[in-house]
Design a protein around this motif. Structure first.
Motif, short mmCIF file in Angstrom:
data_model
loop_
_atom_site.label_atom_id
_atom_site.label_comp_id
_atom_site.label_asym_id
_atom_site.label_seq_id
_atom_site.Cartn_x
_atom_site.Cartn_y
_atom_site.Cartn_z
N VAL A 91 17.33 41.86 -19.63
CA VAL A 91 18.15 42.03 -18.43
C VAL A 91 18.13 40.74 -17.64
CG1 VAL A 91 18.43 43.29 -16.26
CG2 VAL A 91 17.63 44.50 -18.30
N GLU A 92 19.30 40.30 -17.22
CA GLU A 92 19.42 39.15 -16.33
C GLU A 92 20.18 39.59 -15.10
OE1 GLU A 92 21.33 36.02 -18.52
OE2 GLU A 92 19.62 35.76 -19.88
N VAL A 93 19.52 39.53 -13.95
CA VAL A 93 20.13 39.93 -12.68
C VAL A 93 20.53 38.68 -11.92
CG1 VAL A 93 19.79 41.17 -10.51
CG2 VAL A 93 18.73 42.04 -12.61
N GLY A 94 21.80 38.62 -11.56
CA GLY A 94 22.30 37.47 -10.81
C GLY A 94 21.93 37.54 -9.34
N ASP A 95 22.49 36.62 -8.60
CA ASP A 95 22.21 36.55 -7.16
C ASP A 95 22.81 37.75 -6.43
OD1 ASP A 95 20.92 34.12 -7.47
OD2 ASP A 95 22.74 32.95 -7.10
N ILE A 96 22.12 38.18 -5.39
CA ILE A 96 22.58 39.29 -4.56
C ILE A 96 23.63 38.77 -3.59
CG2 ILE A 96 21.91 40.97 -2.79
CD1 ILE A 96 20.82 41.74 -5.49
N VAL A 114 26.88 46.87 1.89
CA VAL A 114 26.52 47.05 0.48
C VAL A 114 26.11 45.70 -0.08
CG1 VAL A 114 27.45 47.70 -1.79
CG2 VAL A 114 28.07 49.01 0.25
N ARG A 115 25.23 45.71 -1.06
CA ARG A 115 24.85 44.49 -1.77
C ARG A 115 25.27 44.67 -3.23
NH1 ARG A 115 23.88 44.34 2.88
NH2 ARG A 115 22.23 43.26 3.98
N SER A 116 25.53 43.55 -3.89
CA SER A 116 25.89 43.61 -5.30
C SER A 116 25.25 42.46 -6.06
CB SER A 116 27.42 43.56 -5.48
OG SER A 116 27.90 42.27 -5.18
N ALA A 117 25.13 42.66 -7.36
CA ALA A 117 24.64 41.60 -8.24
C ALA A 117 25.23 41.82 -9.62
CB ALA A 117 23.11 41.61 -8.32
N LYS A 118 25.59 40.74 -10.27
CA LYS A 118 26.04 40.83 -11.66
C LYS A 118 24.79 41.01 -12.53
CE LYS A 118 28.37 38.44 -15.38
NZ LYS A 118 28.60 37.14 -15.97
N VAL A 119 24.85 42.00 -13.41
CA VAL A 119 23.73 42.28 -14.31
C VAL A 119 24.22 42.13 -15.74
CG1 VAL A 119 22.04 44.00 -15.03
CG2 VAL A 119 22.71 43.85 -12.63
N ASP A 120 23.54 41.32 -16.52
CA ASP A 120 23.84 41.17 -17.94
C ASP A 120 22.75 41.86 -18.74
OD1 ASP A 120 26.16 39.62 -17.62
OD2 ASP A 120 25.01 37.77 -17.51
N LEU A 121 23.17 42.76 -19.62
CA LEU A 121 22.27 43.46 -20.52
C LEU A 121 22.46 42.86 -21.90
CD1 LEU A 121 23.12 47.05 -19.25
CD2 LEU A 121 21.31 45.53 -18.44
N LEU A 122 21.41 42.27 -22.45
CA LEU A 122 21.48 41.55 -23.73
C LEU A 122 20.82 42.39 -24.81
CD1 LEU A 122 20.19 38.50 -21.83
CD2 LEU A 122 22.49 38.59 -22.73
N TYR A 123 21.64 42.89 -25.73
CA TYR A 123 21.17 43.79 -26.78
C TYR A 123 21.11 43.09 -28.13
CZ TYR A 123 22.30 47.53 -23.49
OH TYR A 123 22.36 48.35 -22.40
N ASP A 124 20.07 43.36 -28.89
CA ASP A 124 19.99 42.96 -30.28
C ASP A 124 20.14 44.26 -31.06
OD1 ASP A 124 19.64 41.63 -32.64
OD2 ASP A 124 17.48 41.34 -32.39
N SER A 125 21.38 44.58 -31.43
CA SER A 125 21.69 45.89 -31.98
C SER A 125 22.00 45.80 -33.47
CB SER A 125 22.89 46.49 -31.26
OG SER A 125 24.11 45.90 -31.69
N GLN A 126 22.25 46.95 -34.06
CA GLN A 126 22.63 46.98 -35.46
C GLN A 126 23.99 46.34 -35.68
OE1 GLN A 126 22.91 50.97 -36.93
NE2 GLN A 126 24.30 51.64 -35.33
N PHE A 127 24.73 46.09 -34.60
CA PHE A 127 26.03 45.43 -34.68
C PHE A 127 25.94 43.96 -34.31
CE2 PHE A 127 26.75 49.89 -33.40
CZ PHE A 127 27.37 50.33 -34.56
N GLY A 128 24.73 43.45 -34.21
CA GLY A 128 24.51 42.05 -33.84
C GLY A 128 24.17 41.95 -32.36
N GLU A 129 24.12 40.71 -31.91
CA GLU A 129 23.81 40.47 -30.50
C GLU A 129 25.01 40.82 -29.65
OE1 GLU A 129 22.45 36.47 -30.01
OE2 GLU A 129 20.66 36.80 -31.22
N MET A 130 24.75 41.57 -28.58
CA MET A 130 25.81 42.00 -27.68
C MET A 130 25.34 41.80 -26.24
SD MET A 130 26.72 45.60 -29.54
CE MET A 130 28.10 45.98 -28.51
N THR A 131 26.30 41.50 -25.37
CA THR A 131 26.02 41.41 -23.94
C THR A 131 26.98 42.33 -23.20
OG1 THR A 131 25.30 39.12 -24.13
CG2 THR A 131 25.89 39.89 -21.93
N ILE A 132 26.43 43.17 -22.37
CA ILE A 132 27.25 44.01 -21.49
C ILE A 132 27.00 43.50 -20.07
CG2 ILE A 132 27.59 46.32 -20.55
CD1 ILE A 132 26.75 47.43 -23.27
N SER A 133 28.09 43.14 -19.40
CA SER A 133 27.99 42.67 -18.01
C SER A 133 28.52 43.75 -17.09
CB SER A 133 28.80 41.40 -17.81
OG SER A 133 28.25 40.35 -18.56
#
Length: 153
Positions: A91-96, A114-133
């Motif tokens: 998990v990579e959490v960006g600036d608030i 309200v506060r927000s931050a971009k969050v990147d979820l980095l998966y090493d899955s059976q389908f290869g490396e994936m990032t969900i932002s």
């Protein structure tokens, strides 16, 4: 002749009691003092551990209306752990950032402060490396910061 009792043990017990009371109140009250960053980090720490029940507890009540607890846990386990074959992820959490007005959904409430931050979820899955932002939002509910996602589409 009466013997005088030594007041030192009684004073010592009083001081120790006050310290224990202070520590107890500090631990119980720490949840209220969590910052938006801490709540987002805690949410995704639970997600990384597969503890979707505790991550669900950090949702704002509007999110809890969208996902029942059992449904959220089952869906997360089914999709991410089952279908994607993911054991862990980073998990990579960006600036608030501060958001003045946030609409949860077309039919849902609007929030101030309200506060927000971009969050990147980095998966090493059976389908290869994936990032969900995803943009993760936090809003106050009963003096605590709670997690929201954007459904205003």
């Amino acid at each position: 002749m009466r013997r005088r009792k030594n007041p030192i043990p009684l004073l010592l017990m009083g001081v120790v009691g006050m310290i224990l009371l202070f520590l107890f109140v500090s631990v119980l009250g720490s949840r209220e003092g969590d910052s938006p960053e801490q709540v987002i980090e805690e949410f995704y720490d639970y997600e990384q551990k597969g503890d979707f029940g505790n991550s669900w507890e950090l949702f704002h009540s509007e999110m809890k209306k969208k996902f029942g607890k059992a449904s959220y846990i089952q869906t997360k386990n089914h999709v991410f752990l089952g279908h994607m074959g993911v054991d862990s992820f980073e998990v990579e959490v960006g600036d608030i950032e501060e958001i003045k007005d946030f609409e949860f959904s077309k039919d849902g409430p609007a929030f101030k402060d309200v506060r927000s931050a971009k969050v990147d979820l980095l998966y090493d899955s059976q389908f290869g490396e994936m990032t969900i932002s995803q943009i993760c939002y936090v809003a106050r509910e009963k003096e605590e910061w709670k997690i929201l996602w954007d459904y205003d589409f």
